[in-house]
Design a protein around this motif. Structure first.
Motif, PDB file in Angstrom:
ATOM      1  N   VAL A 189       7.354  15.155  13.447  1.00 23.45           N
ATOM      2  CA  VAL A 189       6.104  14.469  14.572  1.00 23.45           C
ATOM      3  C   VAL A 189       4.715  14.766  14.110  1.00 23.45           C
ATOM      4  O   VAL A 189       4.379  15.813  13.873  1.00 23.45           O
ATOM      5  CB  VAL A 189       6.321  15.337  15.963  1.00 23.45           C
ATOM      6  N   VAL A 190       4.253  13.576  13.891  1.00 26.72           N
ATOM      7  CA  VAL A 190       2.874  13.817  13.172  1.00 26.72           C
ATOM      8  C   VAL A 190       1.674  13.189  14.382  1.00 26.72           C
ATOM      9  O   VAL A 190       1.877  12.069  14.686  1.00 26.72           O
ATOM     10  CB  VAL A 190       2.829  12.968  12.034  1.00 26.72           C
ATOM     11  N   ALA A 191       0.696  13.988  14.744  1.00 27.12           N
ATOM     12  CA  ALA A 191      -0.431  13.496  15.452  1.00 27.12           C
ATOM     13  C   ALA A 191      -1.580  13.161  14.714  1.00 27.12           C
ATOM     14  O   ALA A 191      -2.100  14.047  13.938  1.00 27.12           O
ATOM     15  CB  ALA A 191      -0.789  14.499  16.555  1.00 27.12           C
ATOM     16  N   LEU A 192      -1.885  11.945  14.564  1.00 31.68           N
ATOM     17  CA  LEU A 192      -3.313  11.575  13.997  1.00 31.68           C
ATOM     18  C   LEU A 192      -4.327  11.402  14.977  1.00 31.68           C
ATOM     19  O   LEU A 192      -4.371  10.890  16.024  1.00 31.68           O
ATOM     20  CB  LEU A 192      -3.197  10.106  13.350  1.00 31.68           C
ATOM     21  N   VAL A 193      -5.298  12.693  14.755  1.00 36.38           N
ATOM     22  CA  VAL A 193      -6.353  12.849  15.744  1.00 36.38           C
ATOM     23  C   VAL A 193      -7.583  12.656  15.479  1.00 36.38           C
ATOM     24  O   VAL A 193      -8.267  13.192  14.218  1.00 36.38           O
ATOM     25  CB  VAL A 193      -6.024  14.101  16.295  1.00 36.38           C
ATOM     26  N   PRO A 194      -8.360  11.668  15.861  1.00 38.57           N
ATOM     27  CA  PRO A 194      -9.748  11.382  15.333  1.00 38.57           C
ATOM     28  C   PRO A 194     -10.662  12.417  15.544  1.00 38.57           C
ATOM     29  O   PRO A 194     -10.813  13.175  16.775  1.00 38.57           O
ATOM     30  CB  PRO A 194     -10.126   9.979  16.222  1.00 38.57           C
ATOM     31  N   GLU A 195     -11.680  12.554  14.640  1.00 42.27           N
ATOM     32  CA  GLU A 195     -12.466  13.497  14.540  1.00 42.27           C
ATOM     33  C   GLU A 195     -13.299  13.401  16.130  1.00 42.27           C
ATOM     34  O   GLU A 195     -13.826  14.689  16.622  1.00 42.27           O
ATOM     35  CB  GLU A 195     -13.678  13.479  13.331  1.00 42.27           C
ATOM     36  N   HIS A 196     -13.805  12.084  16.152  1.00 39.87           N
ATOM     37  CA  HIS A 196     -14.560  11.682  17.422  1.00 39.87           C
ATOM     38  C   HIS A 196     -13.903  11.223  18.461  1.00 39.87           C
ATOM     39  O   HIS A 196     -14.433  10.411  19.257  1.00 39.87           O
ATOM     40  CB  HIS A 196     -15.896  11.030  16.968  1.00 39.87           C
ATOM     41  N   ASP A 197     -12.843  11.635  18.600  1.00 37.52           N
ATOM     42  CA  ASP A 197     -11.918  11.096  19.893  1.00 37.52           C
ATOM     43  C   ASP A 197     -12.710  11.337  21.283  1.00 37.52           C
ATOM     44  O   ASP A 197     -13.225  12.603  21.522  1.00 37.52           O
ATOM     45  CB  ASP A 197     -10.554  11.699  19.828  1.00 37.52           C
ATOM     46  N   ASP A 198     -12.523  10.455  22.365  1.00 33.98           N
ATOM     47  CA  ASP A 198     -13.248  10.600  23.301  1.00 33.98           C
ATOM     48  C   ASP A 198     -12.512  11.637  24.339  1.00 33.98           C
ATOM     49  O   ASP A 198     -13.027  12.040  25.564  1.00 33.98           O
ATOM     50  CB  ASP A 198     -13.284   9.326  24.142  1.00 33.98           C
ATOM     51  N   PHE A 199     -10.929  11.794  23.950  1.00 35.38           N
ATOM     52  CA  PHE A 199     -10.523  12.651  25.038  1.00 35.38           C
ATOM     53  C   PHE A 199      -9.745  13.873  24.432  1.00 35.38           C
ATOM     54  O   PHE A 199      -9.690  14.892  25.156  1.00 35.38           O
ATOM     55  CB  PHE A 199      -9.156  11.648  25.514  1.00 35.38           C
ATOM     56  N   LEU A 200      -9.322  13.919  23.080  1.00 34.62           N
ATOM     57  CA  LEU A 200      -8.714  14.993  22.390  1.00 34.62           C
ATOM     58  C   LEU A 200      -9.197  15.065  21.161  1.00 34.62           C
ATOM     59  O   LEU A 200      -8.750  14.221  20.216  1.00 34.62           O
ATOM     60  CB  LEU A 200      -7.156  15.030  22.787  1.00 34.62           C
ATOM     61  N   ARG A 201      -9.570  16.112  20.628  1.00 37.83           N
ATOM     62  CA  ARG A 201     -10.494  16.370  19.308  1.00 37.83           C
ATOM     63  C   ARG A 201      -9.456  17.417  18.702  1.00 37.83           C
ATOM     64  O   ARG A 201      -8.606  17.852  19.053  1.00 37.83           O
ATOM     65  CB  ARG A 201     -11.839  16.620  19.301  1.00 37.83           C
ATOM     66  N   PRO A 202      -9.657  17.033  17.307  1.00 37.58           N
ATOM     67  CA  PRO A 202      -8.562  17.940  16.431  1.00 37.58           C
ATOM     68  C   PRO A 202      -8.560  19.365  16.747  1.00 37.58           C
ATOM     69  O   PRO A 202      -7.484  20.019  16.940  1.00 37.58           O
ATOM     70  CB  PRO A 202      -9.148  17.901  14.858  1.00 37.58           C
ATOM     71  N   ASP A 203      -9.852  20.290  17.035  1.00 40.53           N
ATOM     72  CA  ASP A 203      -9.255  21.557  17.228  1.00 40.53           C
ATOM     73  C   ASP A 203      -8.718  21.758  18.643  1.00 40.53           C
ATOM     74  O   ASP A 203      -7.967  22.704  18.704  1.00 40.53           O
ATOM     75  CB  ASP A 203     -10.822  22.310  17.333  1.00 40.53           C
ATOM     76  N   GLU A 204      -8.997  21.033  19.465  1.00 34.61           N
ATOM     77  CA  GLU A 204      -8.166  21.026  20.830  1.00 34.61           C
ATOM     78  C   GLU A 204      -6.933  20.906  20.912  1.00 34.61           C
ATOM     79  O   GLU A 204      -5.980  21.339  21.484  1.00 34.61           O
ATOM     80  CB  GLU A 204      -9.002  20.200  21.859  1.00 34.61           C
ATOM     81  N   ALA A 205      -6.738  19.851  20.018  1.00 28.66           N
ATOM     82  CA  ALA A 205      -5.300  19.242  19.685  1.00 28.66           C
ATOM     83  C   ALA A 205      -4.414  20.269  19.243  1.00 28.66           C
ATOM     84  O   ALA A 205      -3.277  20.601  19.449  1.00 28.66           O
ATOM     85  CB  ALA A 205      -5.333  17.912  18.821  1.00 28.66           C
ATOM     86  N   VAL A 206      -5.018  21.190  18.112  1.00 29.34           N
ATOM     87  CA  VAL A 206      -4.226  22.016  17.471  1.00 29.34           C
ATOM     88  C   VAL A 206      -3.861  23.366  18.627  1.00 29.34           C
ATOM     89  O   VAL A 206      -2.774  23.661  18.710  1.00 29.34           O
ATOM     90  CB  VAL A 206      -5.115  22.838  16.374  1.00 29.34           C
ATOM     91  N   GLU A 207      -4.801  23.595  19.508  1.00 28.65           N
ATOM     92  CA  GLU A 207      -4.297  24.504  20.703  1.00 28.65           C
ATOM     93  C   GLU A 207      -3.396  23.921  21.298  1.00 28.65           C
ATOM     94  O   GLU A 207      -2.574  24.529  21.875  1.00 28.65           O
ATOM     95  CB  GLU A 207      -5.575  24.701  21.338  1.00 28.65           C
ATOM     96  N   ARG A 208      -3.600  22.689  21.824  1.00 29.14           N
ATOM     97  CA  ARG A 208      -2.686  22.100  22.951  1.00 29.14           C
ATOM     98  C   ARG A 208      -1.110  21.940  22.432  1.00 29.14           C
ATOM     99  O   ARG A 208      -0.196  22.234  23.067  1.00 29.14           O
ATOM    100  CB  ARG A 208      -3.040  20.695  23.334  1.00 29.14           C
TER     101      ARG A 208
END
Length: 257
Positions: A189-208
């Protein structure tokens, strides 16, 4: 052969190759499909397969939010279907969630806010099984990731899903408990998370995603939620292709003719 002659031949070779651009559609066998859900709705879609050879992998795409103009032709998904069958021997199934309209047509039903769309996902996975395609990867984009996280575990457990790509996951409709259920899955399971996402950015994604540490969060520098720009489309398609058919990336950027 002289240096001048070699240079001339290389120039002629370059001139016969065409760059793959935003609107490029490469050869494939394209079939209009209709998916019938367990709650008796008909969804419209398209299956793009390699031309003249069997697929080495399969991708089922789940599009962004219908109430924000998401549909099966949302650009990254349309480009996946336009390129991956020819460049990586990947069959790509796209479809409109219930109630959604595209040039292909309109799927029956009403918007289910990610709940009843689980029936739509099930119909799509069953279609790949019925057609004897290689076990599919799921590619959800934005709202499509919510549908995957809520409903795809049954298909993982049955062996009908080979892996999951979460593109710009907003995690708006996905509860902590639903995320935690992914901790024990045995497929990638791989999440590609944009640096400048409007809703969830990488640091927050790691936490979630910490409740499901097997989910690999991949930050993509410079990218935004909608992945606008050929550079970012290529990053996504290279990542997806290499997961579905290992060794197929980087994808060619030019084709003959």
């Amino acid at each position: 052969m002289s240096t001048d002659e070699t240079s001339t031949d290389e120039t002629r070779t370059d001139e016969t190759r065409t760059e793959i651009r935003s609107g490029t559609e490469l050869p494939a066998r394209r079939t209009d499909v209709e998916l019938v859900t367990d709650d008796h709705l008909t969804l419209v879609g398209e299956l793009a397969e390699p031309l003249g050879r069997p697929a080495r992998g399969t991708l089922v795409t789940l599009h962004p939010l219908p109430t924000a103009q998401g549909f099966m032709d949302s650009h990254v998904l349309k480009k996946a279907a336009a390129r991956l069958p020819a460049l990586a021997d990947i069959a790509v199934l796209r479809f409109n969630f219930r109630s959604v309209t595209s040039p292909r047509g309109t799927s029956e039903g009403v918007f289910g806010d990610g709940v009843s769309e689980g029936f739509d996902l099930r119909a799509a996975v069953h279609e790949t099984v019925a057609r004897g395609l290689p076990t599919p990867w799921l590619l959800g984009w934005s709202f499509g990731t919510e549908v995957v996280l809520k409903h795809a575990l049954e298909h993982v457990a049955s062996g009908d899903v080979a892996g999951v790509v979460l593109l710009s996951p907003p995690l708006h409709r996905t509860s902590e408990a639903e995320l935690a259920r992914w901790a024990d899955v045995d497929v990638p399971v791989v999440a590609l998370v944009p640096e400048h996402d409007d809703f969830l950015r990488p640091d927050e994604a790691v936490e979630r995603f910490a409740v499901a540490p097997n989910v690999r969060v991949v930050p993509v520098a410079g990218a935004k939620h909608l992945w606008v720009g050929e550079r970012y489309v290529r990053i996504v398609l290279d990542a997806v292709a290499d997961l579905v058919v290992p060794g197929s990336a980087p994808l060619p950027t030019h084709v003959d003719g």
